[in-house]
Motif scaffolding. Structure first.
Motif, PDB file in Angstrom:
ATOM      1  N   ILE A  92       0.697  -3.010   6.834  1.00 41.22           N
ATOM      2  CA  ILE A  92       2.053  -2.609   6.009  1.00 41.22           C
ATOM      3  C   ILE A  92       3.145  -3.587   5.919  1.00 41.22           C
ATOM      4  N   HIS A 115       2.270  -6.146   3.770  1.00 45.71           N
ATOM      5  CA  HIS A 115       2.411  -5.849   2.303  1.00 45.71           C
ATOM      6  C   HIS A 115       3.848  -5.717   1.921  1.00 45.71           C
ATOM      7  N   ARG A 129       5.361  -9.195   1.554  1.00 48.80           N
ATOM      8  CA  ARG A 129       4.819  -9.947   0.168  1.00 48.80           C
ATOM      9  C   ARG A 129       5.684  -9.428  -0.694  1.00 48.80           C
ATOM     10  N   GLU A 130       5.674  -8.124  -0.931  1.00 45.87           N
ATOM     11  CA  GLU A 130       6.297  -7.649  -1.988  1.00 45.87           C
ATOM     12  C   GLU A 130       7.724  -8.037  -2.362  1.00 45.87           C
ATOM     13  N   ILE A 190       7.276   4.200   2.951  1.00 41.52           N
ATOM     14  CA  ILE A 190       7.031   2.641   2.961  1.00 41.52           C
ATOM     15  C   ILE A 190       8.202   2.210   1.988  1.00 41.52           C
ATOM     16  N   ASP A 191       8.534   2.740   0.996  1.00 35.71           N
ATOM     17  CA  ASP A 191       9.751   2.290  -0.019  1.00 35.71           C
ATOM     18  C   ASP A 191      10.859   2.093   0.693  1.00 35.71           C
TER      19      ASP A 191
END
Lengths: 499, 138
Positions: free
Chosen positions: B20, B23, B26-27, B115-116
């Motif tokens: 996570i 991820h 990366r975002e 996650i946001d």
């Protein structure tokens, strides 16, 4: 002239039966004339038989009841049935010597060919009344709350202190199940405990070794101690509960324990705290991680593989994500609650007005809802833990805003006053309110009075408020009506008594 | 050793959390040179034997050598002392927060479940330590 005596009740026969009865019995005809009286009745009223027979039954009544009695009598004759007389009223008989005495009367209609006879069984209840009166005096004069409960668990007598402690008026308490004075979590086992007490009644303390709480009308809980004693009266057995509010003592105990520096006790406390620490640690770490994984992986699936999902698939994935987010919030709230329970309280003088202004400013900045109107009055200061009271005000204000957001405009009023030894604060809104019937559920963890689809929230906010107020020796309660807004109030010992 | 330093050293024992984090990194545009290690021993070993990373994201609860010990070891070592270390953990225990700062942590962040929210925080940490507050190279 032939007299037909067929079917005619033998009045001598009836007189024999009546005479054999162990209680006073009088028989009157439909016109209210006394036809038969037994020995017991003569003794009770102090007349000879001859003085009674053929006389109106009203002669046995105090004069103030005589006027209405013929009317009541004929109404009874028209709808004759067996029933106790004067339901709900206190009845009195009048002796020949002019003395009144309390009675109970059972009426039985007795149809005969030449009209209805009414048989009345009269019971002198003076002795019973005396015992009751005596009991009432004792209970009323007691310096602490007393509640007299019958064997069915109904409240029979209360004193003014009990009214004060539980916040109910006497009329609201009488004839109610005593369980209404218990927090819900204690109710289930209570019937069983009452039964086993009645099996072997003795004067003793209730709930030895357990912390007992009473439930006030406003939903607040009071730590109490209860002594129980059986009371035998002519009316049967009762249990008298003597109740002492130990809010003050609890606090004093807390102080003593904290300051005494008793090593053994400290070690015990430390062990307990460590246990709690490790519990909330596992809640925070071990539960958060998998929930975060569910949330994160759902999002990654959504981002990277959206092409492989149709609309329904995406919707389902959204649900997974939203629910895991919600669970995260829940876990955080539980943690906060458990932290509050054991965090050391740092007492400082609190400028409540400033605290509230700050909280209101933050909410206004977030503009949720933007049209809310705040009416703030100057608040008396108090002493307590600054951070914890920031949470209290924040939760109360968010709550008020949440439930009034559809009002036009949402209006939140905050005020306070000194009340004897206490300072009292109120937060009132003009929102959807709630039914006071559920007031006892307000401050429980995860208990919500509105569907979460309607008003978001985890049901922990007010539990946090409650815990903080309790730890500060205060009380909290609420007043509301459906669609008429809600007012949450709490009181704290005022600054002067604190240090 | 003449390799380019990794921008970020991620120390995380939970593979799901690691994935996570990668991820969200990366975002946020930090995903290109992230090195992931799975425990405290590997973290100390990596920091000492490679050019110092520009930022270290450190989990606290790990088997064998935990995050606090990693902090202690790296902050006591001249070669690794200036590596900014931000603790990223599930624990919101006050004792952990206190201990982490005492041991020299440059920041302490409780990993959000959402996650946001996680993405925003990681973006902010990365932007601050990699772009705004540059630490001199050893």
């Amino acid at each position: 002239m032939r007299r037909i005596r067929v079917n005619r009740p033998d009045s001598r026969h009836l007189a024999l039966i009546v005479d054999a009865a162990p209680i006073a019995i009088i028989v009157a005809d439909a016109d209210g004339m006394l036809r038969i009286v037994n020995e017991q009745a003569q003794k009770l009223f102090g007349y000879e038989r001859d003085e009674l027979l053929g006389q109106p039954v009203e002669m046995l009544l105090p004069s103030r009841f005589r006027k209405g009695h013929p009317g009541l009598r004929s109404a009874y004759v028209e709808a004759a049935s067996s029933r106790p007389m004067g339901a709900g009223r206190e009845l009195f008989g009048l002796r020949k010597d002019g003395v009144e005495f309390p009675i109970e009367i059972g009426l039985n209609p007795f149809p005969t060919p030449d009209g209805l006879l009414v048989l009345a069984a009269v019971i002198d209840i003076s002795e019973r009344k005396q015992v009751e009166e005596h009991l009432r005096l004792i209970i009323d004069a007691a310096p602490n709350a007393k509640v007299l409960v019958d064997t069915g668990g109904r409240i029979t007598l209360v004193n003014a202190e009990a009214e004060r402690l539980f916040g109910y008026t006497r009329d609201e308490l009488l004839d109610q199940p005593v369980d209404a004075l218990l927090p819900e979590r204690f109710r289930r086992g209570h019937a069983g405990m009452r039964a086993s007490y009645l099996d072997a009644p003795s004067t003793r303390a209730m709930g030895a070794g357990r912390d007992l709480y009473g439930l006030r009308k406003d939903g607040g809980e009071v730590p109490i101690e209860i002594g129980l004693g059986p009371i035998d009266t002519p009316k049967g057995q009762f249990v008298l509960a003597s109740i002492i509010d130990i809010t003050e003592r609890k606090h004093a105990e807390g102080l003593r324990l904290a300051s005494a520096g008793v090593l053994a006790h400290n070690a015990e406390l430390e062990a307990l705290n460590n246990e709690l620490e490790s519990f909330s640690y596992s809640v925070s770490h071990d539960l958060r991680a998998p929930v975060r994984a569910i949330n994160g992986f759902a999002r990654m699936l959504q981002k990277r593989h959206a092409g492989g999902l149709d609309a329904e698939g995406k919707r389902l994935l959204d649900v997974v994500q939203n629910e895991s987010t919600r669970m995260g919030v829940l876990i955080d709230d539980i943690l906060e609650l458990s932290r509050l329970g054991r965090q050391e309280i740092r007492i400082t003088r609190l400028d409540m007005s400033a605290l509230v202004r700050e909280v209101v400013r933050e909410h206004s900045a977030r503009a949720e809802p933007s049209n809310a109107v705040f009416e703030l009055e100057a608040l008396p200061p108090a002493s307590g833990d600054l951070v914890q009271f920031q949470r209290v005000w924040d939760n109360l204000v968010s709550n008020a805003l949440k439930y009034s957001r559809n009002s036009r405009p949402p209006t939140i009023r905050i005020w306070g006053e000194l009340d004897g030894e206490n300072v009292v604060y109120h937060v009132a809104d003009n929102g959807v309110g709630f039914d006071m019937k559920y007031a006892n559920k307000l401050f429980g963890v995860f208990s919500r009075l509105h569907a979460s689809e309607e008003f978001a929230g985890t049901g922990v906010g007010l539990a946090i408020v409650y815990r903080v107020i309790m730890r500060h020796r205060g009380r909290i309660w609420a007043d509301a009506a459906v669609d008429r807004g809600a007012t949450f109030s709490f009181s704290l010992p005022s600054v002067s008594t604190h240090e | 050793m003449n390799e380019e330093p990794a921008s970020i050293l991620l120390v995380e024992d939970n593979p799901q959390d690691a994935e996570i984090m990668l991820h969200v990194l990366r975002e946020n545009g930090f995903g290109n040179d992230v090195e992931v290690v799975r425990d405290g021993v590997a973290a100390i070993d990596f920091a000492r034997n490679h050019p110092a990373p520009r930022l270290m994201l450190l989990d606290l609860k790990m088997p064998k050598v935990d995050g606090i010990e990693v902090l202690g070891a790296l902050k006591a070592d001249e070669r690794t002392r200036s590596v900014p270390i931000v603790v990223l953990t599930s624990s919101s225990q006050e004792s952990d927060v206190r201990e982490a700062y005492r041991s020299g942590a440059n920041g302490y962040v409780v990993k959000p479940v959402d996650i946001d929210a996680f993405g925003k925080i990681v973006g902010a940490i990365g932007a601050y330590w990699l772009d705004v507050n540059r630490v001199p190279r050893q």
